[in-house]
Structure formats: C-alpha cells, structure tokens
Design an enzyme around this catalytic site. Sequence first.
Site, PDB file in Angstrom:
ATOM      1  N   LYS A 112      36.431  46.536  75.172  1.00 43.81           N
ATOM      2  CA  LYS A 112      36.634  47.207  74.318  1.00 43.81           C
ATOM      3  C   LYS A 112      36.116  48.451  75.453  1.00 43.81           C
ATOM      4  O   LYS A 112      35.016  48.669  74.848  1.00 43.81           O
ATOM      5  CB  LYS A 112      37.063  47.437  72.792  1.00 43.81           C
ATOM      6  CG  LYS A 112      37.751  49.075  72.855  1.00 43.81           C
ATOM      7  CD  LYS A 112      38.761  48.407  71.318  1.00 43.81           C
ATOM      8  CE  LYS A 112      38.407  48.827  69.940  1.00 43.81           C
ATOM      9  NZ  LYS A 112      37.026  50.082  70.270  1.00 43.81           N
ATOM     10  N   GLU A 181      43.669  55.117  67.493  1.00 45.09           N
ATOM     11  CA  GLU A 181      43.476  55.325  66.707  1.00 45.09           C
ATOM     12  C   GLU A 181      43.722  56.050  66.370  1.00 45.09           C
ATOM     13  O   GLU A 181      43.532  57.413  66.917  1.00 45.09           O
ATOM     14  CB  GLU A 181      41.826  54.889  66.834  1.00 45.09           C
ATOM     15  CG  GLU A 181      41.082  55.570  65.260  1.00 45.09           C
ATOM     16  CD  GLU A 181      39.482  54.867  65.345  1.00 45.09           C
ATOM     17  OE1 GLU A 181      39.318  54.074  66.187  1.00 45.09           O
ATOM     18  OE2 GLU A 181      39.006  55.339  64.362  1.00 45.09           O
TER      19      GLU A 181
HETATM   20  O1  KIV Z   1      34.446  49.829  65.941  1.00 45.48           O
HETATM   21  C1  KIV Z   1      35.870  49.210  65.398  1.00 45.48           C
HETATM   22  O2  KIV Z   1      36.355  48.476  64.553  1.00 45.48           O
HETATM   23  C2  KIV Z   1      36.831  49.801  66.247  1.00 45.48           C
HETATM   24  C3  KIV Z   1      38.517  49.605  65.386  1.00 45.48           C
HETATM   25  C4  KIV Z   1      37.893  50.711  64.371  1.00 45.48           C
HETATM   26  C5  KIV Z   1      39.389  49.818  66.256  1.00 45.48           C
HETATM   27  O3  KIV Z   1      36.837  50.445  67.502  1.00 45.48           O
END
Ligand code: KIV
Length: 262
Positions: A112, A181
């Site tokens: 991600k 988010e």
């Molecule tokens: O780091 C994380 O846990 C996240 C979520 C809040 C989407 O990016």
Amino acid sequence: MKTVTINTLYKLKQQGDKFPVITAYDAAFSRLIEQVGIEVVLVGDSLGNVIQGQDSTLPVTMEHMAYHVSAVRRGNSKSLIVADLPFMAYATEQQAMDNAARIMQAGAHVVKLEGGAWLARTVAMLTERGIPVCGHLGLTPQSVNKLGGYRVQGRDEAAAEQMINDAIALEKAGIDLLVLECVPATLAKTITEVLAAPVIGIGAGADTDAQVLVLYDMLGLSPHQLSFAKNFLAETGDVTAALNAYAEAVRTGLFPQSEQSF
Ligand code: KIV
C-alpha cells in the site's frame, strides 16, 4: 474461509457483497482474524501510533514493517495481507521497487502506497513486475505535516474533483485496491462507483466496497476515541466476539452509521 486473493475481492465487489478489513501487527491477532474469516489484514504503519506510541506514522521504518508483516503472515495463511510501505520508502521508483520486494518477501501479498497521480509511474512499475498495489487517498497520514493536521479531505469541489482524477489515474496505472480515509461519504460513493477495483473506506461512509478499522481502535485500546471508529469490544466483552461483530456489521451494512461518517 478459502484462501483470499485479489480475484476474490473483485468478485465480492461485482456481487455487491461488502467485506471487512482489519489491521494487525502480530501472529496472535492474525490467527484470530483468520479464524473469524476476515478477508483482508492490513499491516498498517499505524503500528507507529498503536504499537510504538509515536504521535505519527513518520518514524516507522522498513525494518519495523518487515518484522510485523512476517509475524502476521506466520499467524494467518488464508487472509490477503496488505502492507504499508512506510514514510519515504517509495520516494523514488528504485526505492519503491527495492522496498516492495522486501515487504513481499517478508510475507505481504499487496503493498500500500499513500498518494495520488504522482505515484502512477511507480504503481505501473510495481504491477508490471507482479506486485499488486493498494492506493490510499484522502487523509494520508504520512503527509500529515503537509496537510496541516489529521483532517477530512476532499470537502470542496476542486479537492473532490482532484481526488476522483487521482483515483482514476491510479487505477489506470494498475492499482487493485484503494483505501479512502476521512473523505465525505458522497465523494467516497462516487469513487467507489467509478472504479472497478474494490474501494476500502475508513471514515468514508457506508457506500464503499469494504471497511477497514485499526484493530486497537475497535478494541477500545487507543488513547483517543475517533469519531469514525467503533469499540466493538465494549458491546461484546470478548475479542473473538468483537471481531465477529465487526465483520458481521460490515457485511450487513450496519457499520458505519451516519454518526461514523462525514
Ligand atoms: O496504517 C493504517 O493502519 C492505515 C489504515 C488506517 C487505513 O493506513
């Protein structure tokens, strides 16, 4: 639960079936999450806040991420494991490639990255090399200093249009998942409808394809009660029951409610 892949999530979206996502950072919780049948585990750099007690995600390093990803993977062989590349780990394409490879070798299935269209070349480069990518738009905590705090994003028309264009650019580049988010629910709904890739919301209303919560927020263990989170342990009294209640509430559309949305 059968082993979850990217294809499983596309199929759920096509069928209109919502799915839960939860963060985890260790093998014990990861095992419970598999037992409960939650499709996706996110090893988030939120571990900086909830595990390390930092006031942002910026101090989280690749070493930290690889350590927690490998623990989560050892506890769970069924859920799809998405892992954050931390702050400055993908500032250049070469860094992105080296660090994505490292996190995949630690056990992640998807990496991600936080950011918009500027990441398109990086996303294309990773996906062409067989690394699935999850985008992250809206409130991107690694940019908290540039954003001027943890605030809802995309409230005005120009910012909303920019976010839609960013989402389209990321999908064209190859993302297979997108986290939104802290964005207005109507904007999240539009982006979810525009993209073929499943969209995972947090503080983004009820109309995204999936919801994600930080595990420690849903267990009431974080120092602050966030308006968009819910403490499922408070109403169930048991960790497994809390995970089950969260999963069920997402699947049936009972979470989030309007009071947990913007
Ligand atoms: O780091 C994380 O846990 C996240 C979520 C809040 C989407 O990016």
